[in-house]
Design a protein around this motif. Sequence first.
Motif, mmCIF file in Angstrom:
data_model
loop_
_atom_site.group_PDB
_atom_site.id
_atom_site.type_symbol
_atom_site.label_atom_id
_atom_site.label_comp_id
_atom_site.label_asym_id
_atom_site.label_seq_id
_atom_site.Cartn_x
_atom_site.Cartn_y
_atom_site.Cartn_z
ATOM 1 N N MET A 1 27.259 53.896 35.677
ATOM 2 C CA MET A 1 28.567 53.655 36.235
ATOM 3 C C MET A 1 29.405 52.819 35.276
ATOM 4 S SD MET A 1 29.521 52.497 40.076
ATOM 5 C CE MET A 1 29.117 50.784 40.033
ATOM 6 N N MET A 2 28.758 51.830 34.634
ATOM 7 C CA MET A 2 29.501 50.979 33.708
ATOM 8 C C MET A 2 30.088 51.793 32.554
ATOM 9 S SD MET A 2 29.663 47.777 34.613
ATOM 10 C CE MET A 2 29.740 46.711 33.199
ATOM 11 N N LYS A 3 29.333 52.758 32.031
ATOM 12 C CA LYS A 3 29.838 53.522 30.896
ATOM 13 C C LYS A 3 31.038 54.370 31.289
ATOM 14 C CE LYS A 3 26.963 57.656 30.833
ATOM 15 N NZ LYS A 3 27.849 58.740 30.911
ATOM 16 N N ASP A 4 31.150 54.715 32.555
ATOM 17 C CA ASP A 4 32.283 55.501 33.019
ATOM 18 C C ASP A 4 33.449 54.636 33.472
ATOM 19 O OD1 ASP A 4 30.943 57.870 32.548
ATOM 20 O OD2 ASP A 4 30.062 57.907 34.554
ATOM 21 N N SER A 5 33.293 53.334 33.420
ATOM 22 C CA SER A 5 34.365 52.459 33.897
ATOM 23 C C SER A 5 34.786 51.463 32.817
ATOM 24 C CB SER A 5 33.939 51.748 35.174
ATOM 25 O OG SER A 5 32.749 51.011 34.938
ATOM 26 N N ILE A 6 34.181 50.302 32.794
ATOM 27 C CA ILE A 6 34.642 49.236 31.905
ATOM 28 C C ILE A 6 34.433 49.569 30.429
ATOM 29 C CG2 ILE A 6 32.526 47.863 31.986
ATOM 30 C CD1 ILE A 6 34.399 45.371 32.036
ATOM 31 N N TRP A 7 33.404 50.332 30.111
ATOM 32 C CA TRP A 7 33.145 50.651 28.707
ATOM 33 C C TRP A 7 34.204 51.552 28.104
ATOM 34 C CZ3 TRP A 7 27.178 51.752 29.035
ATOM 35 C CH2 TRP A 7 26.525 50.548 29.288
ATOM 36 N N THR A 8 34.993 52.202 28.947
ATOM 37 C CA THR A 8 36.056 53.065 28.436
ATOM 38 C C THR A 8 37.325 52.277 28.126
ATOM 39 O OG1 THR A 8 36.852 53.610 30.648
ATOM 40 C CG2 THR A 8 35.165 55.058 29.695
ATOM 41 N N LEU A 9 37.339 50.984 28.466
ATOM 42 C CA LEU A 9 38.503 50.136 28.209
ATOM 43 C C LEU A 9 38.463 49.594 26.788
ATOM 44 C CD1 LEU A 9 38.454 48.008 31.492
ATOM 45 C CD2 LEU A 9 39.783 50.077 31.042
ATOM 46 N N SER A 10 39.637 49.257 26.289
ATOM 47 C CA SER A 10 39.701 48.610 24.977
ATOM 48 C C SER A 10 39.112 47.206 25.091
ATOM 49 C CB SER A 10 41.150 48.531 24.502
ATOM 50 O OG SER A 10 41.866 47.579 25.292
ATOM 51 N N ALA A 11 38.868 46.572 23.961
ATOM 52 C CA ALA A 11 38.302 45.216 23.965
ATOM 53 C C ALA A 11 39.217 44.253 24.721
ATOM 54 C CB ALA A 11 38.066 44.743 22.543
ATOM 55 N N LEU A 12 40.520 44.372 24.534
ATOM 56 C CA LEU A 12 41.465 43.495 25.224
ATOM 57 C C LEU A 12 41.461 43.763 26.725
ATOM 58 C CD1 LEU A 12 43.660 41.330 25.124
ATOM 59 C CD2 LEU A 12 45.319 43.156 24.662
ATOM 60 N N GLN A 14 38.962 44.959 28.466
ATOM 61 C CA GLN A 14 37.688 44.440 28.967
ATOM 62 C C GLN A 14 37.768 42.932 29.153
ATOM 63 O OE1 GLN A 14 34.178 45.617 26.785
ATOM 64 N NE2 GLN A 14 34.878 47.727 26.623
ATOM 65 N N GLN A 15 38.350 42.250 28.188
ATOM 66 C CA GLN A 15 38.486 40.796 28.272
ATOM 67 C C GLN A 15 39.354 40.419 29.473
ATOM 68 O OE1 GLN A 15 40.267 39.001 24.821
ATOM 69 N NE2 GLN A 15 39.869 36.932 25.535
ATOM 70 N N ASN A 16 40.466 41.110 29.658
ATOM 71 C CA ASN A 16 41.345 40.842 30.803
ATOM 72 C C ASN A 16 40.618 41.103 32.124
ATOM 73 O OD1 ASN A 16 43.539 40.054 29.268
ATOM 74 N ND2 ASN A 16 44.413 42.109 29.196
ATOM 75 N N PHE A 17 39.861 42.200 32.184
ATOM 76 C CA PHE A 17 39.091 42.505 33.393
ATOM 77 C C PHE A 17 38.088 41.393 33.695
ATOM 78 C CE2 PHE A 17 35.241 44.180 35.359
ATOM 79 C CZ PHE A 17 35.772 44.667 36.545
ATOM 80 N N GLU A 18 37.340 40.968 32.684
ATOM 81 C CA GLU A 18 36.338 39.911 32.869
ATOM 82 C C GLU A 18 36.995 38.605 33.323
ATOM 83 O OE1 GLU A 18 33.098 40.214 32.920
ATOM 84 O OE2 GLU A 18 33.106 42.305 32.286
ATOM 85 N N GLN A 19 38.164 38.283 32.788
ATOM 86 C CA GLN A 19 38.879 37.072 33.200
ATOM 87 C C GLN A 19 39.302 37.163 34.659
ATOM 88 O OE1 GLN A 19 42.023 36.798 30.302
ATOM 89 N NE2 GLN A 19 40.831 35.430 28.977
ATOM 90 N N HIS A 20 39.854 38.310 35.046
ATOM 91 C CA HIS A 20 40.281 38.487 36.437
ATOM 92 C C HIS A 20 39.077 38.473 37.383
ATOM 93 C CE1 HIS A 20 44.135 39.692 34.703
ATOM 94 N NE2 HIS A 20 44.638 39.401 35.887
#
Length: 81
Positions: A1-12, A14-20
């Motif tokens: 599931m992770m590879k189909d979701s957050i891993w498809t995001l750019s590094a920035l 991903q960082q914004n997602f992790e912060q939120h």
Amino acid sequence: MMKDSIWTLSALEQQNFEQHLAQFINSENKSKACSYLIDKGMPNYQPDYMIKHEKHKQRINTEHNEKLWKSTLINYLKCDV
């Protein structure tokens, strides 16, 4: 599931997602979300993404699903279960 979701995001992204996510986990909204999820209970759909490979079909059962659900609540969402 992770590879189909957050891993498809750019590094920035991903960082914004992790912060939120971190802000959410430390907010009072988290406890409301946890209460809601605990009240609703474990999803009852067939997790096709988990069983698309033949070798995993044997490992999907009610007891296993309940352990995964509890693990998700405790380890990923940091709910007090």
